[in-house]
Design a protein around this motif. Structure first.
Motif, PDB file in Angstrom:
ATOM      1  N   SER A 104       0.831  -1.210   0.000  1.00  0.00           N
ATOM      2  CA  SER A 104       0.000   0.000   0.000  1.00  0.00           C
ATOM      3  C   SER A 104       0.860   1.254   0.000  1.00  0.00           C
ATOM      4  CB  SER A 104      -0.938  -0.002   1.206  1.00  0.00           C
ATOM      5  OG  SER A 104      -0.212  -0.052   2.421  1.00  0.00           O
ATOM      6  N   GLY A 108       0.749   4.215  -2.841  1.00  0.00           N
ATOM      7  CA  GLY A 108       0.548   5.622  -2.516  1.00  0.00           C
ATOM      8  C   GLY A 108       1.709   6.504  -2.921  1.00  0.00           C
ATOM      9  N   ILE A 342      -2.518   3.452  -8.893  1.00  0.00           N
ATOM     10  CA  ILE A 342      -3.176   4.765  -8.943  1.00  0.00           C
ATOM     11  C   ILE A 342      -3.063   5.413 -10.326  1.00  0.00           C
ATOM     12  CG2 ILE A 342      -3.153   7.116  -8.020  1.00  0.00           C
ATOM     13  CD1 ILE A 342      -2.449   5.974  -5.314  1.00  0.00           C
ATOM     14  N   GLY A 347      -7.680   7.712  -8.449  1.00  0.00           N
ATOM     15  CA  GLY A 347      -7.780   7.842  -6.996  1.00  0.00           C
ATOM     16  C   GLY A 347      -6.964   9.028  -6.517  1.00  0.00           C
ATOM     17  N   PRO A 349      -4.021  10.112  -4.549  1.00  0.00           N
ATOM     18  CA  PRO A 349      -2.825   9.499  -3.965  1.00  0.00           C
ATOM     19  C   PRO A 349      -2.482  10.019  -2.573  1.00  0.00           C
ATOM     20  CG  PRO A 349      -2.232  10.990  -5.761  1.00  0.00           C
ATOM     21  CD  PRO A 349      -3.715  10.827  -5.796  1.00  0.00           C
ATOM     22  N   TRP A 351      -4.481  10.842  -0.028  1.00  0.00           N
ATOM     23  CA  TRP A 351      -5.236  10.164   1.025  1.00  0.00           C
ATOM     24  C   TRP A 351      -4.999   8.661   1.008  1.00  0.00           C
ATOM     25  CZ3 TRP A 351      -6.666  12.856   4.894  1.00  0.00           C
ATOM     26  CH2 TRP A 351      -6.929  14.223   4.721  1.00  0.00           C
ATOM     27  N   ILE A 352      -4.705   8.104  -0.160  1.00  0.00           N
ATOM     28  CA  ILE A 352      -4.345   6.683  -0.213  1.00  0.00           C
ATOM     29  C   ILE A 352      -3.011   6.459   0.487  1.00  0.00           C
ATOM     30  CG2 ILE A 352      -3.672   4.804  -1.771  1.00  0.00           C
ATOM     31  CD1 ILE A 352      -5.743   5.898  -3.749  1.00  0.00           C
ATOM     32  N   SER A 356      -2.293   4.331   3.841  1.00  0.00           N
ATOM     33  CA  SER A 356      -1.300   3.251   3.904  1.00  0.00           C
ATOM     34  C   SER A 356      -0.405   3.402   5.128  1.00  0.00           C
ATOM     35  CB  SER A 356      -0.453   3.242   2.622  1.00  0.00           C
ATOM     36  OG  SER A 356       0.495   4.307   2.602  1.00  0.00           O
TER      37      SER A 356
END
Length: 416
Positions: A104, A108, A342, A347, A349, A351-352, A356
């Motif tokens: 993850s 990200g 991504i 999405g 990135p 907040w992803i 993570s």
């Protein structure tokens, strides 16, 4: 007869080598994840979440000391000790959780790197044929080829220099921000707004500092360093220096974002929103400096992530860390390719990536509890069992980790 200059050079090299694990910790922690978490925190909440940074650095110090002492005294790495003491299922669960964090994080980080790079290209050049997936593929192929050929040492050094320039720029910017703010220092600590993502940002700050993967790799680095029981004092100084530098650099990023973004009511929601955080000091060069820093931080943190899963497998099995094994090479390629997620699927990135980082608190209570048990076992530690004060410190760390698990869980519920 050794010349004075050569003798000084040798002493410097010896000193740098003895603090090798500290530089790894700083280089790994102060990466794209850290920059993103601190900029988002500063831009959206001022310094109101700086307590999470301070406490995470404080408690991570005790974990670094504990992991290092266990490795030095037992002669075995962390996961191998866990497997012997608590069995395969629980250890495999920890390794699996760390693998999720590794993948993850790569997803990200590469998303942020690709988005920031694309923004720089669109602003500073007239190139029109590039897009996020092409940029991500380029960086992934570069990382895989460097791993495959083994010619990555100088590349990592170059990336570290780029990160160093960005960290220095944030330090300078933070000083200028405080000096030129024209407001009370208390204004840097506003009341927290009632936002759904606050818990996730807190967990991300703690997760990027108290990174489970980084702590697990600490054991491997200490073993490779060849430290013995006579080096326990060096190990403690190494852990202290890494956490002090991590705190100062991370706080400088948070202060810079507070002065440049929060006070100008510019919250961060996308990776490109972060690019104004160096404005006051770097001026027109801020965009380029931040982009180079993010690329350097991203690639220099993804590369260790590519190696960490094979390292953990070797750690668990107690075998040689031979990265030329076909299985390990395949694992490195698969983890690297996850970075396309991504750019290809889309999405946010930022907040992803924060999400993570927020995964780390889910496994930290178990790691801390296992450390407490092992460090108090006479059969394992003999006369090197930890003191009452260290027990208190680790118990406080365990309570803090349990609290952060609750914060992270609640943050994910709100986020999803």
């Amino acid at each position: 007869m050794t010349s004075p200059s050569r003798s000084l050079s040798e002493r410097i090299k010896k000193g740098l080598k003895s603090y090798g694990p500290a530089f790894f910790i700083i280089g790994y922690v102060v990466g794209t994840g850290s920059v993103t978490s601190m900029v988002v925190s500063g831009a959206n909440y001022g310094l109101s979440l700086s307590w999470a940074l301070l406490l995470s650095c404080f408690f991570t110090y005790f974990l670094l000391v504990a992991i290092s002492k266990l490795t030095i005294v037992s002669g075995e790495t962390l996961m191998f000790n866990f497997k012997k003491a608590f069995g395969r299922p629980l250890t495999i669960f920890i390794i699996t959780a760390l693998l999720v964090s590794i993948v993850s994080s790569c997803i990200g980080v590469m998303g942020v790197v690709a988005e920031v790079t694309m923004e720089w290209i669109s602003v500073k050049t007239s190139i029109s044929f590039l897009n996020g997936p092409i940029i991500a593929v380029f960086f992934i192929v570069l990382l895989i080829s460097l791993f495959w050929t083994g010619k990555h040492a100088n590349f990592i050094k170059a990336m570290s220099i780029m990160v160093g320039f960005m960290a220095f720029a944030f330090l300078i910017t933070s000083v200028l921000v405080v000096k030129e703010a024209g407001t009370s220092l208390l204004d840097f600590f506003p009341e927290l707004p009632n936002r759904d993502n606050t818990g996730l940002v807190i967990a991300g700050i703690v997760g990027t500092t108290m990174a489970g993967v980084c702590l697990a790799s600490r054991s491997i680095l200490v073993q490779e360093q060849g430290w013995g029981v006579n080096d326990l004092e060096i190990e403690r100084k190494d852990a202290m220096s890494s956490m002090v530098m991590t705190f100062l650099i991370s706080l400088a990023i948070m202060i810079s974002a507070t002065g440049t973004l929060y006070f100008n009511d510019m919250p961060v929601d996308n990776a490109t929103d972060m690019m104004q955080a160096l404005g006051p000091w770097a001026g027109d060069f801020a965009l380029t400096l931040f982009t180079l820093g993010i690329i350097g931080a991203g690639l220099s943190s993804i590369f260790p992530n590519l190696l960490l899963f094979p390292w953990l497998i070797s750690d668990y099995s107690g075998t040689e860390r031979n990265m030329k094994k076909p299985l390990y090479k395949l694992l490195v390629v698969l983890v690297a390719l996850s970075g396309l997620a991504i750019p290809l699927l889309g999405g946010k990135p930022v907040w992803i990536l924060i999400a993570s980082q927020a995964l780390s608190p889910f496994v930290m209570p178990l790691i801390t509890l296992f450390l407490l048990i092992l460090l108090n076992r006479t059969s394992l530690m003999k006369e090197h069992k930890i003191s009452v004060w260290m027990n208190i410190a680790l118990m406080a760390t365990f309570i803090f980790n349990c609290f952060m698990l609750f914060v992270a869980f609640k943050g994910f519920l709100n986020f999803l």
